[in-house]
Write a protein that holds these residues in place. Structure first.
Motif, PDB file in Angstrom:
ATOM      1  N   LEU A  20       0.850  -1.176   0.000  1.00 51.89           N
ATOM      2  CA  LEU A  20       0.000   0.000   0.000  1.00 51.89           C
ATOM      3  C   LEU A  20       0.889   1.230   0.000  1.00 51.89           C
ATOM      4  O   LEU A  20       1.648   1.453   0.946  1.00 51.89           O
ATOM      5  CB  LEU A  20      -0.916   0.008   1.223  1.00 51.89           C
ATOM      6  CG  LEU A  20      -1.835   1.219   1.371  1.00 51.89           C
ATOM      7  CD1 LEU A  20      -2.775   1.332   0.176  1.00 51.89           C
ATOM      8  CD2 LEU A  20      -2.619   1.141   2.665  1.00 51.89           C
ATOM      9  N   SER A  21       0.820   2.007  -1.073  1.00 49.60           N
ATOM     10  CA  SER A  21       1.591   3.249  -1.181  1.00 49.60           C
ATOM     11  C   SER A  21       0.764   4.394  -0.614  1.00 49.60           C
ATOM     12  O   SER A  21      -0.365   4.626  -1.058  1.00 49.60           O
ATOM     13  CB  SER A  21       1.947   3.539  -2.633  1.00 49.60           C
ATOM     14  OG  SER A  21       2.767   2.519  -3.145  1.00 49.60           O
ATOM     15  N   PHE A  22       1.335   5.093   0.347  1.00 49.56           N
ATOM     16  CA  PHE A  22       0.651   6.227   0.950  1.00 49.56           C
ATOM     17  C   PHE A  22       0.677   7.411  -0.017  1.00 49.56           C
ATOM     18  O   PHE A  22       1.623   7.576  -0.768  1.00 49.56           O
ATOM     19  CB  PHE A  22       1.342   6.623   2.255  1.00 49.56           C
ATOM     20  CG  PHE A  22       0.965   5.789   3.444  1.00 49.56           C
ATOM     21  CD1 PHE A  22       0.803   4.413   3.346  1.00 49.56           C
ATOM     22  CD2 PHE A  22       0.805   6.371   4.676  1.00 49.56           C
ATOM     23  CE1 PHE A  22       0.472   3.648   4.444  1.00 49.56           C
ATOM     24  CE2 PHE A  22       0.476   5.620   5.788  1.00 49.56           C
ATOM     25  CZ  PHE A  22       0.298   4.260   5.673  1.00 49.56           C
ATOM     26  N   PRO A  23      -0.348   8.267   0.030  1.00 53.67           N
ATOM     27  CA  PRO A  23      -0.341   9.469  -0.805  1.00 53.67           C
ATOM     28  C   PRO A  23       0.671  10.492  -0.278  1.00 53.67           C
ATOM     29  O   PRO A  23       1.272  10.291   0.785  1.00 53.67           O
ATOM     30  CB  PRO A  23      -1.772   9.994  -0.669  1.00 53.67           C
ATOM     31  CG  PRO A  23      -2.244   9.477   0.641  1.00 53.67           C
ATOM     32  CD  PRO A  23      -1.558   8.146   0.836  1.00 53.67           C
ATOM     33  N   ALA A  24       0.822  11.592  -0.992  1.00 58.82           N
ATOM     34  CA  ALA A  24       1.792  12.622  -0.607  1.00 58.82           C
ATOM     35  C   ALA A  24       1.500  13.177   0.786  1.00 58.82           C
ATOM     36  O   ALA A  24       2.428  13.509   1.532  1.00 58.82           O
ATOM     37  CB  ALA A  24       1.817  13.750  -1.632  1.00 58.82           C
ATOM     38  N   LEU A  30       3.824  -1.183   3.866  1.00 60.34           N
ATOM     39  CA  LEU A  30       3.249   0.154   3.823  1.00 60.34           C
ATOM     40  C   LEU A  30       4.347   1.078   3.312  1.00 60.34           C
ATOM     41  O   LEU A  30       5.375   1.256   3.971  1.00 60.34           O
ATOM     42  CB  LEU A  30       2.776   0.590   5.212  1.00 60.34           C
ATOM     43  CG  LEU A  30       1.693  -0.280   5.844  1.00 60.34           C
ATOM     44  CD1 LEU A  30       1.332   0.248   7.223  1.00 60.34           C
ATOM     45  CD2 LEU A  30       0.453  -0.363   4.953  1.00 60.34           C
ATOM     46  N   ASP A  31       4.145   1.628   2.130  1.00 63.43           N
ATOM     47  CA  ASP A  31       5.177   2.403   1.449  1.00 63.43           C
ATOM     48  C   ASP A  31       4.920   3.900   1.618  1.00 63.43           C
ATOM     49  O   ASP A  31       4.014   4.461   1.015  1.00 63.43           O
ATOM     50  CB  ASP A  31       5.195   2.024  -0.033  1.00 63.43           C
ATOM     51  CG  ASP A  31       6.233   2.770  -0.832  1.00 63.43           C
ATOM     52  OD1 ASP A  31       7.056   3.491  -0.236  1.00 63.43           O
ATOM     53  OD2 ASP A  31       6.223   2.629  -2.067  1.00 63.43           O
ATOM     54  N   LEU A  32       5.770   4.539   2.429  1.00 58.22           N
ATOM     55  CA  LEU A  32       5.663   5.973   2.655  1.00 58.22           C
ATOM     56  C   LEU A  32       6.719   6.755   1.866  1.00 58.22           C
ATOM     57  O   LEU A  32       6.956   7.917   2.139  1.00 58.22           O
ATOM     58  CB  LEU A  32       5.798   6.298   4.145  1.00 58.22           C
ATOM     59  CG  LEU A  32       4.541   6.082   4.982  1.00 58.22           C
ATOM     60  CD1 LEU A  32       4.329   4.627   5.301  1.00 58.22           C
ATOM     61  CD2 LEU A  32       4.588   6.910   6.234  1.00 58.22           C
ATOM     62  N   SER A  33       7.337   6.123   0.884  1.00 58.16           N
ATOM     63  CA  SER A  33       8.418   6.792   0.163  1.00 58.16           C
ATOM     64  C   SER A  33       7.935   8.015  -0.613  1.00 58.16           C
ATOM     65  O   SER A  33       8.709   8.942  -0.845  1.00 58.16           O
ATOM     66  CB  SER A  33       9.136   5.821  -0.775  1.00 58.16           C
ATOM     67  OG  SER A  33       8.247   5.275  -1.723  1.00 58.16           O
ATOM     68  N   GLY A  34       6.666   8.081  -0.983  1.00 58.95           N
ATOM     69  CA  GLY A  34       6.136   9.242  -1.681  1.00 58.95           C
ATOM     70  C   GLY A  34       5.386  10.209  -0.783  1.00 58.95           C
ATOM     71  O   GLY A  34       4.832  11.201  -1.237  1.00 58.95           O
TER      72      GLY A  34
END
Length: 114
Positions: free
Chosen positions: A10-14, A41-45
């Motif tokens: 799951l990629s988090f939004p900006a 949980l992907d907070l890279s963006g």
């Protein structure tokens, strides 16, 4: 949101705040409850977060633990989101990786037995 045979990601939004935290949590719990064998949980963006992002991560970790599902949080080593996570003590509570590739490699590694 991406789901494969080995992992749900799951990629988090900006930005994560009161306006979207519950929706993101619902997506994370949905991945877990649908039988994902692991969760990233992907907070890279993500460039801004408040306590709602931390709530999503910690509640997801609780559910993952209940289900026996490994979970990793992708958190770049620098930036305001990392600072918020560090101040809140998040790295002491969840597994942190600097990028999705590292998280996937960690999930694929054999677990040592005690």
């Amino acid at each position: 949101m991406e789901s494969t045979e080995t992992c749900g990601t799951l990629s988090f939004p900006a930005e994560v705040d009161l306006s979207n935290g519950e929706e993101i949590l619902g997506q994370a719990l949905g991945l877990l409850d649908s039988g994902a064998p692991a969760l990233i949980l992907d907070l890279s963006g993500c460039t801004f977060c408040d306590s709602n992002a931390l709530n999503v991560i910690l509640r997801s970790q609780v559910r993952a633990t209940e289900l026996g599902v490994p979970m990793w949080v992708v958190l770049p080593p620098r930036g305001i989101v990392r600072r918020v996570a560090d101040v809140a003590g998040l790295p002491r509570r969840v597994a942190i990786a600097p990028d999705v590739t590292t998280a996937r490699e960690a999930l694929a590694a054999p677990v040592p037995h005690a």
